[in-house]
Design a protein around this motif. Structure first.
Motif, PDB file in Angstrom:
ATOM      1  N   TRP A 110       5.466   0.223  11.613  1.00  0.00           N
ATOM      2  CA  TRP A 110       5.778   1.259  10.634  1.00  0.00           C
ATOM      3  C   TRP A 110       6.755   2.284  11.225  1.00  0.00           C
ATOM      4  CZ3 TRP A 110       1.081  -1.171  10.718  1.00  0.00           C
ATOM      5  CH2 TRP A 110       0.629  -1.706   9.492  1.00  0.00           C
ATOM      6  N   TRP A 122      -5.942   1.889   9.512  1.00  0.00           N
ATOM      7  CA  TRP A 122      -5.067   1.598  10.643  1.00  0.00           C
ATOM      8  C   TRP A 122      -5.749   0.747  11.704  1.00  0.00           C
ATOM      9  CZ3 TRP A 122      -0.453   1.968   9.243  1.00  0.00           C
ATOM     10  CH2 TRP A 122       0.026   3.042   8.482  1.00  0.00           C
ATOM     11  N   SER A 129       6.856   7.000   1.236  1.00  0.00           N
ATOM     12  CA  SER A 129       6.804   6.495   2.616  1.00  0.00           C
ATOM     13  C   SER A 129       8.165   6.538   3.294  1.00  0.00           C
ATOM     14  CB  SER A 129       6.248   5.063   2.634  1.00  0.00           C
ATOM     15  OG  SER A 129       7.099   4.170   1.937  1.00  0.00           O
ATOM     16  N   TRP A 147       0.801  -1.234   0.000  1.00  0.00           N
ATOM     17  CA  TRP A 147       0.000   0.000   0.000  1.00  0.00           C
ATOM     18  C   TRP A 147       0.831   1.280   0.000  1.00  0.00           C
ATOM     19  CZ3 TRP A 147      -1.315  -3.357   4.296  1.00  0.00           C
ATOM     20  CH2 TRP A 147      -2.257  -4.336   3.958  1.00  0.00           C
ATOM     21  N   LEU A 148       2.134   1.179   0.090  1.00  0.00           N
ATOM     22  CA  LEU A 148       2.966   2.371   0.215  1.00  0.00           C
ATOM     23  C   LEU A 148       3.814   2.584  -1.034  1.00  0.00           C
ATOM     24  CD1 LEU A 148       4.164   1.878   3.898  1.00  0.00           C
ATOM     25  CD2 LEU A 148       2.290   3.322   3.074  1.00  0.00           C
ATOM     26  N   THR A 177      -0.859   9.940   7.159  1.00  0.00           N
ATOM     27  CA  THR A 177      -0.314   8.886   6.308  1.00  0.00           C
ATOM     28  C   THR A 177      -1.372   8.049   5.600  1.00  0.00           C
ATOM     29  OG1 THR A 177      -0.153   7.451   8.258  1.00  0.00           O
ATOM     30  CG2 THR A 177       1.820   8.697   7.630  1.00  0.00           C
ATOM     31  N   THR A 229      -1.703   6.073   1.157  1.00  0.00           N
ATOM     32  CA  THR A 229      -1.755   4.657   0.793  1.00  0.00           C
ATOM     33  C   THR A 229      -2.505   4.474  -0.528  1.00  0.00           C
ATOM     34  OG1 THR A 229      -3.796   4.305   2.067  1.00  0.00           O
ATOM     35  CG2 THR A 229      -1.692   3.963   3.210  1.00  0.00           C
ATOM     36  N   HIS A 230      -2.202   3.363  -1.185  1.00  0.00           N
ATOM     37  CA  HIS A 230      -2.788   3.044  -2.488  1.00  0.00           C
ATOM     38  C   HIS A 230      -3.163   1.567  -2.517  1.00  0.00           C
ATOM     39  CE1 HIS A 230      -0.773   6.802  -3.788  1.00  0.00           C
ATOM     40  NE2 HIS A 230       0.256   6.340  -3.093  1.00  0.00           N
ATOM     41  N   PHE A 236      -6.027  -0.434   1.040  1.00  0.00           N
ATOM     42  CA  PHE A 236      -5.529  -0.305   2.418  1.00  0.00           C
ATOM     43  C   PHE A 236      -6.709  -0.473   3.367  1.00  0.00           C
ATOM     44  CE2 PHE A 236      -4.379   2.641   6.010  1.00  0.00           C
ATOM     45  CZ  PHE A 236      -3.390   1.831   6.541  1.00  0.00           C
TER      46      PHE A 236
END
Length: 231
Positions: free
Chosen positions: A212, A123, A15, A10-11, A142, A146-147, A120
């Motif tokens: 992370w 969190w 990042s 996702w990053l 953040t 994400t993708h 994603f």
């Protein structure tokens, strides 16, 4: 030293933004990657698998003039180990950030598909031990970075064929585990234990973070990467 930075699921390359200054101050040349198909719809990414990510990162290594250190965070560790397998003579050290060297024929994990890609999950999806050091400001900042990930990438089995990868020095920067604790755990993980113990020179360093550290303790992560390279 050239350093290839491979993000986790996702990053993208950004990042690593808060880690890079610490690496550059130590004189390193840094190459953060954004891997193929990230954020693309299923119509464009359905055929992209983990082998394509390994190939892309290997091309990044091939574009450099000499040896490089390869750093992989989380699922990016599978990619980093794939690069080491593909070009063992070109990799000075592999640094895993809160992940372990995968044995051949193993994938990363399974996540829910939405419209043919892996978004994603947020969190709150992750256990507290992974995200407890990410405050609300960090999470808010953040999460929009994400993708989605191509559907095949997390579940494809990685193919590793060259035992020369075991001759490459390895550092595992583990969020909450020191070497003794880590080795007590990995010995319960079957083929993962076999892969780890096959490495000639492997060290485990506790970061003291969640999953992370590039977001929660980026300067410390950079310093630990620098220290691993200097060994």
């Amino acid at each position: 030293m050239d350093i290839i930075l491979i993000p986790g699921l996702w990053l993208d390359a950004s990042s690593w933004d808060d880690v890079i200054p610490t690496l550059e101050r130590a004189g390193h040349r840094v190459h953060p990657l954004t891997l193929p198909g990230l954020g693309a719809p299923a119509s464009e990414s359905a055929e992209i698998g983990i082998a394509d990510w390994v190939d892309d990162a290997t091309r990044a290594l091939d574009s450099l003039p000499g040896e490089a250190v390869v750093v992989g965070h989380s699922g990016g560790g599978n990619v980093a180990w794939g690069v080491a397998d593909a070009r063992p003579e070109r990799v000075r050290r592999v640094i895993f950030v809160d992940t372990v060297p995968p044995p051949s024929s193993n994938g990363i994990s399974e996540f829910e598909l939405v419209d043919g890609v892996v978004p994603f999950p947020g969190w709150d999806f992750f256990p507290d031990e992974d995200v407890s050091d990410l405050d609300e400001e960090t999470r808010s900042r953040t999460a929009p970075l994400t993708h989605s990930v191509p559907a095949r990438v997390p579940t494809d089995e990685i193919v590793l064929t060259d035992s020369a990868r075991y001759r490459i020095p390895v550092t595992l920067l583990m969020g909450g585990l020191d070497q003794e604790t880590f080795e007590g755990m990995i010995d319960q993980w079957g083929p993962y234990a076999d892969e780890y113990h096959a490495i000639d020179d492997a060290e485990v360093v506790k970061v003291g973070s969640g999953h992370w550290p590039q977001f929660s303790v980026p300067e410390k992560l950079g310093e630990l990467i620098n220290a691993a390279i200097a060994r």
